[in-house]
Design a protein around this motif. Structure first.
Motif, PDB file in Angstrom:
ATOM      1  N   ASP A 147       1.197   4.142  -2.956  1.00 32.35           N
ATOM      2  CA  ASP A 147       1.112   5.585  -2.683  1.00 32.35           C
ATOM      3  C   ASP A 147       2.334   6.305  -3.243  1.00 32.35           C
ATOM      4  OD1 ASP A 147      -1.322   5.416  -1.387  1.00 32.35           O
ATOM      5  OD2 ASP A 147      -0.446   5.304   0.626  1.00 32.35           O
ATOM      6  N   HIS A 148       3.502   5.698  -3.093  1.00 30.63           N
ATOM      7  CA  HIS A 148       4.748   6.282  -3.610  1.00 30.63           C
ATOM      8  C   HIS A 148       4.717   6.378  -5.138  1.00 30.63           C
ATOM      9  CE1 HIS A 148       8.999   7.216  -3.965  1.00 30.63           C
ATOM     10  NE2 HIS A 148       9.182   6.139  -4.715  1.00 30.63           N
ATOM     11  N   GLU A 204      -3.976   8.774 -10.146  1.00 30.14           N
ATOM     12  CA  GLU A 204      -4.848   8.605  -8.979  1.00 30.14           C
ATOM     13  C   GLU A 204      -6.074   7.764  -9.312  1.00 30.14           C
ATOM     14  OE1 GLU A 204      -5.608   8.715  -5.147  1.00 30.14           O
ATOM     15  OE2 GLU A 204      -3.999  10.029  -5.855  1.00 30.14           O
ATOM     16  N   THR A 208       2.151   6.747  -6.980  1.00 31.59           N
ATOM     17  CA  THR A 208       1.234   7.832  -7.325  1.00 31.59           C
ATOM     18  C   THR A 208       1.879   9.188  -7.057  1.00 31.59           C
ATOM     19  OG1 THR A 208      -0.576   6.362  -6.688  1.00 31.59           O
ATOM     20  CG2 THR A 208      -1.124   8.682  -7.000  1.00 31.59           C
ATOM     21  N   ALA A 209       2.531   9.313  -5.905  1.00 30.34           N
ATOM     22  CA  ALA A 209       3.189  10.577  -5.545  1.00 30.34           C
ATOM     23  C   ALA A 209       4.279  10.944  -6.545  1.00 30.34           C
ATOM     24  CB  ALA A 209       3.780  10.482  -4.135  1.00 30.34           C
ATOM     25  N   LEU A 212       0.826  -1.207   0.000  1.00 28.21           N
ATOM     26  CA  LEU A 212       0.000   0.000   0.000  1.00 28.21           C
ATOM     27  C   LEU A 212       0.860   1.256   0.000  1.00 28.21           C
ATOM     28  CD1 LEU A 212      -2.772  -1.014   2.534  1.00 28.21           C
ATOM     29  CD2 LEU A 212      -3.229   0.025   0.327  1.00 28.21           C
ATOM     30  N   LEU A 213       1.883   1.261   0.834  1.00 24.18           N
ATOM     31  CA  LEU A 213       2.793   2.408   0.894  1.00 24.18           C
ATOM     32  C   LEU A 213       3.515   2.601  -0.432  1.00 24.18           C
ATOM     33  CD1 LEU A 213       4.339   1.946   4.454  1.00 24.18           C
ATOM     34  CD2 LEU A 213       2.744   3.736   3.716  1.00 24.18           C
ATOM     35  N   LYS A 268      -4.981   4.209  -9.500  1.00 25.21           N
ATOM     36  CA  LYS A 268      -4.714   3.706  -8.149  1.00 25.21           C
ATOM     37  C   LYS A 268      -6.014   3.294  -7.461  1.00 25.21           C
ATOM     38  CE  LYS A 268      -3.523   5.478  -3.603  1.00 25.21           C
ATOM     39  NZ  LYS A 268      -3.166   6.680  -2.832  1.00 25.21           N
ATOM     40  N   SER A 269      -7.070   4.077  -7.677  1.00 23.60           N
ATOM     41  CA  SER A 269      -8.344   3.805  -7.006  1.00 23.60           C
ATOM     42  C   SER A 269      -9.022   2.540  -7.521  1.00 23.60           C
ATOM     43  CB  SER A 269      -9.287   5.000  -7.173  1.00 23.60           C
ATOM     44  OG  SER A 269      -9.709   5.118  -8.514  1.00 23.60           O
TER      45      SER A 269
END
Length: 197
Positions: free
Chosen positions: A151-152, A161, A154-155, A147-148, A164-165
């Motif tokens: 997020d990375h 985004e 995406t960042a 999960l982290l 990702k969803s």
């Protein structure tokens, strides 16, 4: 809008892992599927978490479809007690048939094979090849680091985004199934920009 998810592919390990909770929760997934009338489609083995989820569904009278390549029969030990066992030639055939038999995808804890299968399915969704919900059951925080990392990605601007969803997460099977029933595929796929729609 609620959707009825009637048949779900489960990808998971052919080993049990170090903690008993993985086997217990895999069996619970099978129980819940049977109770809700959800057909289980899985890799066809009788060992590891694969065997646990299949046995869980069968114990409660659920329908179980196994799909296994011929060359893995000796390694994953095909489950002869399932409702239907389909033997195929290749791993690609296995994934295609599992996809064809399902209207949703869930990954339980697993290794490289589980991740490869999961991400191929979510990539197909990203490319607009299907609109099925794809989820991860985060038993015992197993996928917290993934999960982290997502997020990375995406960042860093390498994963949109909205894409990702598309990958749903739940800490319990009940939570995850509810999210899958509410899932709506994004109108924007990887190669279509918003201004092109």
């Amino acid at each position: 809008m609620m959707r009825k998810v009637k048949s779900i592919v489960v990808f998971c390990a052919s080993s049990l892992g170090k903690e008993n909770i993985y086997e217990e929760q895999a069996a619970h997934v099978g129980h819940v599927f049977a109770k809700k009338g959800i057909r289980l489609v899985y890799g066809g083995g009788r060992v590891g978490l694969m065997g646990a989820v299949a046995n869980g569904a069968l114990e409660k009278g659920g329908e179980v479809i196994g799909v296994i390549p011929e060359f893995l029969n000796s390694k994953e030990r095909e489950h002869t007690g399932v409702t239907k066992l389909i033997t195929v030639d290749t791993m690609h055939d296995r994934k295609r048939i599992m996809h064809d038999y399902s209207d949703g995808v869930i990954a339980l804890p697993g290794g490289f094979g589980t991740l490869e299968e999961l991400f191929e399915m979510v990539t197909w969704g990203q490319l607009g090849l299907h609109k099925k919900p794809v989820g991860i059951l985060n038993t015992n925080g197993y996928y917290d680091h993934l999960l982290l990392f997502i997020d990375h990605m995406t960042a860093e601007g390498l994963l949109k985004e909205e894409n990702k969803s598309m990958l749903l997460f739940g800490n319990t099977i009940e939570e995850l199934l509810e999210k899958m029933e509410r899932y709506e595929a994004p109108k924007v796929t990887k190669w279509i920009e918003k201004d092109e729609i």
